[in-house]
Write an enzyme that holds these catalytic residues in place. Structure first.
Site, mmCIF file in Angstrom:
data_model
loop_
_atom_site.group_PDB
_atom_site.id
_atom_site.type_symbol
_atom_site.label_atom_id
_atom_site.label_comp_id
_atom_site.label_asym_id
_atom_site.label_seq_id
_atom_site.Cartn_x
_atom_site.Cartn_y
_atom_site.Cartn_z
ATOM 1 N N ASP A 22 0.856 -1.186 0.000
ATOM 2 C CA ASP A 22 0.000 0.000 0.000
ATOM 3 C C ASP A 22 0.891 1.233 0.000
ATOM 4 O OD1 ASP A 22 -2.427 1.493 0.212
ATOM 5 O OD2 ASP A 22 -1.991 1.826 2.325
ATOM 6 N N SER A 23 0.312 2.351 -0.390
ATOM 7 C CA SER A 23 1.069 3.599 -0.352
ATOM 8 C C SER A 23 1.345 4.020 1.093
ATOM 9 C CB SER A 23 0.295 4.699 -1.069
ATOM 10 O OG SER A 23 -0.974 4.861 -0.471
ATOM 11 N N TYR A 26 -0.109 8.452 -2.840
ATOM 12 C CA TYR A 26 0.116 8.231 -4.270
ATOM 13 C C TYR A 26 -0.894 9.009 -5.126
ATOM 14 C CZ TYR A 26 3.371 4.249 -3.733
ATOM 15 O OH TYR A 26 4.448 3.446 -3.476
ATOM 16 N N GLY A 27 -2.049 9.277 -4.536
ATOM 17 C CA GLY A 27 -3.168 9.880 -5.268
ATOM 18 C C GLY A 27 -2.782 11.002 -6.229
ATOM 19 N N CYS A 48 -4.350 -0.969 -2.362
ATOM 20 C CA CYS A 48 -4.356 0.473 -2.560
ATOM 21 C C CYS A 48 -5.095 0.713 -3.869
ATOM 22 C CB CYS A 48 -2.899 0.940 -2.670
ATOM 23 S SG CYS A 48 -2.670 2.639 -3.197
ATOM 24 N N ASN A 49 -6.167 1.499 -3.783
ATOM 25 C CA ASN A 49 -6.972 1.727 -4.984
ATOM 26 C C ASN A 49 -6.188 2.464 -6.062
ATOM 27 O OD1 ASN A 49 -10.089 1.027 -4.736
ATOM 28 N ND2 ASN A 49 -9.333 1.488 -2.695
ATOM 29 N N THR A 50 -5.379 3.447 -5.658
ATOM 30 C CA THR A 50 -4.637 4.235 -6.647
ATOM 31 C C THR A 50 -3.646 3.348 -7.407
ATOM 32 O OG1 THR A 50 -4.797 6.110 -5.144
ATOM 33 C CG2 THR A 50 -3.240 6.303 -6.954
ATOM 34 N N GLU A 98 -7.767 10.576 8.768
ATOM 35 C CA GLU A 98 -6.408 10.803 9.245
ATOM 36 C C GLU A 98 -6.361 11.765 10.427
ATOM 37 O OE1 GLU A 98 -3.773 11.256 5.832
ATOM 38 O OE2 GLU A 98 -3.905 9.067 5.645
ATOM 39 N N CYS A 109 -12.108 3.042 -1.376
ATOM 40 C CA CYS A 109 -10.890 3.573 -0.773
ATOM 41 C C CYS A 109 -10.706 2.835 0.541
ATOM 42 C CB CYS A 109 -11.034 5.081 -0.545
ATOM 43 S SG CYS A 109 -9.668 5.809 0.412
ATOM 44 N N THR A 110 -9.477 2.436 0.834
ATOM 45 C CA THR A 110 -9.237 1.614 2.022
ATOM 46 C C THR A 110 -9.507 2.360 3.330
ATOM 47 O OG1 THR A 110 -6.897 2.186 1.891
ATOM 48 C CG2 THR A 110 -7.565 0.100 0.910
ATOM 49 N N HIS A 111 -9.601 3.696 3.256
ATOM 50 C CA HIS A 111 -9.884 4.463 4.470
ATOM 51 C C HIS A 111 -11.391 4.491 4.805
ATOM 52 C CE1 HIS A 111 -5.845 6.023 3.680
ATOM 53 N NE2 HIS A 111 -5.838 6.563 4.871
#
Lengths: 268, 268
Positions: free
Chosen positions: B9-10, B41-42, B73-75, B152, B185-187
């Site tokens: 993941d980023s 990374y977005g 990671c989606n990006t 975050e 999105c993982t968040h």
């Protein structure tokens, strides 16, 4: 990649699985074969179930060069899945592993109920699949021999049908931590509203057919077997018994009347 | 078969995916690598995201001989999945296909919403995955750049957080037929209660992490890669950034404080 997916069952119950594959994967083509002449498989010895299942498989391999096999029958999956998976060089999906996998996804207590025919429950196949993935899962299995006759008698909305379902499932309520119930028989999704009502809305029901179709989707993709042909797929239906009977039931289950042909497979 | 699954993941968001794999597959061992030093990374150009992702992969292949790669990671999945899947000779699972597949399982209207970061939405990767499986699906995509900062900042239960979420998601309500929403999105699973409240209880939410873990389970099984070692797996965690930071966030997300080591991967 443009070959069909073969779906086999002892009779018409597997049409609920075929329907889910058509719904979730509308670009894929299906060849369905039901062994109605020798249905049900449930009471037969394991060796006989294996031999009949292999006859269906040989028929589909020979006449339809299928790219994947789906065993849409809990009894046949319990009796023959491991052996078939080892011997065929195409992917083989049974109805038991996908349901077990999905139950372990949605459960939080890992107290999981399984209902099925007497043969399926006796085989312990769900229990093995669940413990194989998570050996701390607690499994409550219950055979519900009264349920298939309700479906086959088209009796799945009467108060008596509810009473039968509720009385049987009462046995499962002794485990207060159970939060997930696997419908381990292709006929049971038709009783889903009654089962949900009897178990209460907090219990998550796992429809093996739905989960099997999802597993078909995943495996086709990761083995690079998805159909690329852009034409509308034309599914094919075969039975060893009465074509008329499968056409009638298929019409109810699939939402359109399939054209069914009777075939012999006992020479395969 | 006893080698670990590599999860990249980023940063720390992919820990929600790792947590799901641990939960659904408690016998499997995970090596996690987060590129926190270069996170997020977005906003980076696609070529840069690809290059960084390959560095992570080379590191895991070289030092941990992973049996499967999960791009959590989606990006990175949107930018590099197809290329990576083609070039590696181990199975590769991204976070986009599993979510798309599951959405098509639970949706009945096939009007499906997708929310994600700006980069993920702009890539159209969910749209492509959904249409690739069912070209009659209707997709409503919405970038929600306000959501990750809420997570975050640990601000995911205040009335202001709910207001931010509800206002943004209001845009999706114009499609009254939409019955399923992919949390792309993982968040976002951390915001799930707010998202569910804002969308209403009738909308089914798809957690890409949960579905990715299910896909990991399916693919390991069908490629005969499940871990046979009966010892308790000991997971490993690496970051290109602050080990202390990942230990703190990991402790919250995983339910135990992982031991994290900082590594250099830019020479790979």
């Amino acid at each position: 990649m443009n070959q069909p997916i073969g779906v086999i069952d002892s009779g018409v119950g597997g049409l609920t699985v075929a329907r889910e594959i058509m719904r979730q994967l509308p670009k894929e083509k299906i060849v369905y074969l039901g062994d109605n002449q020798r249905c049900p498989y449930g009471p037969r010895p394991v060796e006989e179930v294996r031999s009949y299942t292999w006859q269906m498989i040989r028929y589909l391999l020979k006449h339809h060069s299928i790219k994947m096999l789906v065993i849409a029958c809990n009894t046949a999956t319990a009796a023959a899945y491991e052996q078939i998976k080892k011997e065929l060089n195409i992917p083989v999906i049974g109805v038991i592993r996908p349901g077990a996998r999905s139950a372990l996804k949605v459960s939080r207590s890992y107290h999981i109920g399984v209902i099925g025919t007497f043969g399926t429950i006796k085989s312990n196949a769900y229990q093995q699949a669940l413990l194989d993935i998570n050996n701390e899962s607690v499994i409550n299995s219950l055979a519900c021999p009264e349920f298939v006759p309700l479906v086959e008698a088209n009796n799945f909305s009467s108060p008596e049908a509810y009473q039968t379902v509720a009385e049987r499932l009462n046995i499962l309520k002794s485990d207060a931590q159970m939060d997930t119930l696997i419908l381990g028989c292709t006929h049971y999704p038709i009783l889903r509203p009654l089962i949900q009502k009897a178990m209460g809305s907090a219990i998550k029901l796992i429809d093996s057919g739905e989960e099997t179709a999802l597993e078909v989707s995943t495996v086709l993709y990761h083995k690079n077997l998805t159909r690329k042909d852009r034409s509308q797929p034309v599914h094919q239906f075969y039975t060893t018994g009465s074509a008329q009977m499968m056409e009638a039931i298929g019409g109810q289950l699939l939402g359109y009347k399939p054209e069914v042909r009777t075939v012999r497979i006992d020479m395969e």
